[in-house]
Design a protein around this motif. Structure first.
Motif, PDB file in Angstrom:
ATOM      1  N   PRO A 203      45.278  51.873 100.284  1.00  0.00           N
ATOM      2  CA  PRO A 203      44.385  51.923 101.446  1.00  0.00           C
ATOM      3  C   PRO A 203      42.929  52.152 101.057  1.00  0.00           C
ATOM      4  O   PRO A 203      42.627  52.785 100.041  1.00  0.00           O
ATOM      5  N   ALA A 204      42.045  51.651 101.863  1.00  0.00           N
ATOM      6  CA  ALA A 204      40.612  51.811 101.622  1.00  0.00           C
ATOM      7  C   ALA A 204      40.196  53.273 101.587  1.00  0.00           C
ATOM      8  O   ALA A 204      39.249  53.645 100.890  1.00  0.00           O
TER       9      ALA A 204
ATOM     10  N   ALA B  65      36.538  44.241 105.273  1.00  0.00           N
ATOM     11  CA  ALA B  65      35.676  44.624 106.394  1.00  0.00           C
ATOM     12  C   ALA B  65      35.652  46.139 106.582  1.00  0.00           C
ATOM     13  O   ALA B  65      34.594  46.733 106.868  1.00  0.00           O
ATOM     14  N   THR B  66      36.794  46.781 106.405  1.00  0.00           N
ATOM     15  CA  THR B  66      36.864  48.240 106.514  1.00  0.00           C
ATOM     16  C   THR B  66      35.994  48.907 105.459  1.00  0.00           C
ATOM     17  O   THR B  66      35.246  49.853 105.736  1.00  0.00           O
TER      18      THR B  66
ATOM     19  N   ALA C 250      33.479  38.951 105.749  1.00  0.00           N
ATOM     20  CA  ALA C 250      33.964  40.327 105.867  1.00  0.00           C
ATOM     21  C   ALA C 250      33.098  41.323 105.101  1.00  0.00           C
ATOM     22  O   ALA C 250      33.198  42.529 105.341  1.00  0.00           O
ATOM     23  N   GLY C 251      32.264  40.830 104.177  1.00  0.00           N
ATOM     24  CA  GLY C 251      31.359  41.730 103.465  1.00  0.00           C
ATOM     25  C   GLY C 251      31.347  41.614 101.960  1.00  0.00           C
ATOM     26  O   GLY C 251      30.589  42.320 101.289  1.00  0.00           O
ATOM     27  N   ALA C 252      32.165  40.731 101.383  1.00  0.00           N
ATOM     28  CA  ALA C 252      32.195  40.584  99.925  1.00  0.00           C
ATOM     29  C   ALA C 252      30.919  39.931  99.429  1.00  0.00           C
ATOM     30  O   ALA C 252      30.367  39.031 100.070  1.00  0.00           O
ATOM     31  N   GLN C 253      30.470  40.375  98.263  1.00  0.00           N
ATOM     32  CA  GLN C 253      29.270  39.815  97.657  1.00  0.00           C
ATOM     33  C   GLN C 253      29.547  39.178  96.294  1.00  0.00           C
ATOM     34  O   GLN C 253      28.874  38.235  95.902  1.00  0.00           O
TER      35      GLN C 253
END
Length: 221
Positions: A122-123, A159-160, A189-192
């Protein structure tokens, strides 16, 4: 898109018989980083390479060396990877008994500190070490083998983590099944940083690698 996407070819998918030439080829083809998948045959089933190989390859490119340690005893190896020329050193949360201490040590060695999370992890595991982190690597397949199929449920996890970062200077990296077809979802989702192996090393020459990298970049524009 609010940030520049970083393409990090995984040399796990390259031709190991000419590794130096393969790194030079993807460098010239447009790679931003070089992703180094270190496997110990214990934390994951396969064996790949270690500090001596990384040190020998360091003079083939001036691109960022992004070392992903899929090993069961990362703490005893950190200094060796720093000395070999790794710029980022990423350890698995699942392999670290004292994650805060491990990440602090990576930074003390002069490297950027990353933590990798397996699909089932889990994150929330990283919630209390955010101030020690430069990078979070979300595994979008189970670690240990190249060429696996992307796990769609990881998009929500990315995203979390992006929400958890909340403006901190921490990069989200994704690794596993990244292609022109899956890149858009993880970037939204936010990945770079996008690690890709099989999708980039198709074609066995620099021109093919250049086209493969361009297709991934075009997919997220």
């Amino acid at each position: 898109m609010s940030h520049e996407i970083i393409i990090a070819p995984s040399i796990l998918a390259s031709d190991f018989s000419r590794l130096g030439d393969e790194i030079k080829a993807v460098d010239q083809a447009g790679a931003d980083w070089i992703h180094l998948d270190v496997m110990d045959g214990h934390f994951v089933p396969n064996l790949t390479f270690g500090p001596p190989i990384i040190k020998a390859l360091r003079n083939t490119t001036d691109k960022i060396f992004d070392a992903h340690l899929m090993v069961s005893n990362p703490d005893v190896l950190l200094a060796d990877y720093a000395a070999a020329g790794a710029n980022y050193v990423t350890v698995h949360a699942e392999a670290c008994d004292h994650l805060d201490r491990t990440l602090s040590h990576i930074r003390e060695l002069g490297c950027k500190a990353g933590v990798a999370l397996n699909p089932h992890t889990p994150a929330a595991v990283i919630q209390h070490v955010m101030d020690r982190l430069d990078l979070v690597l979300v595994m979008t397949v189970n670690p240990g083998f190249g060429g696996q199929v992307f796990i769609p449920a990881m998009v929500e996890k990315i995203a979390t983590i992006n929400d958890m970062i909340d403006g901190r200077d921490i990069i989200i990296e994704v690794d596993g099944g990244i292609t022109a077809e899956t890149a858009g979802a993880v970037v939204r989702a936010g990945a770079q940083v996008l690690v890709a192996g099989s999708a980039i090393f198709k074609g066995d020459n620099q021109a093919s690698y250049s086209g493969n990298i361009a297709r991934i970049r075009d997919a997220v524009r």
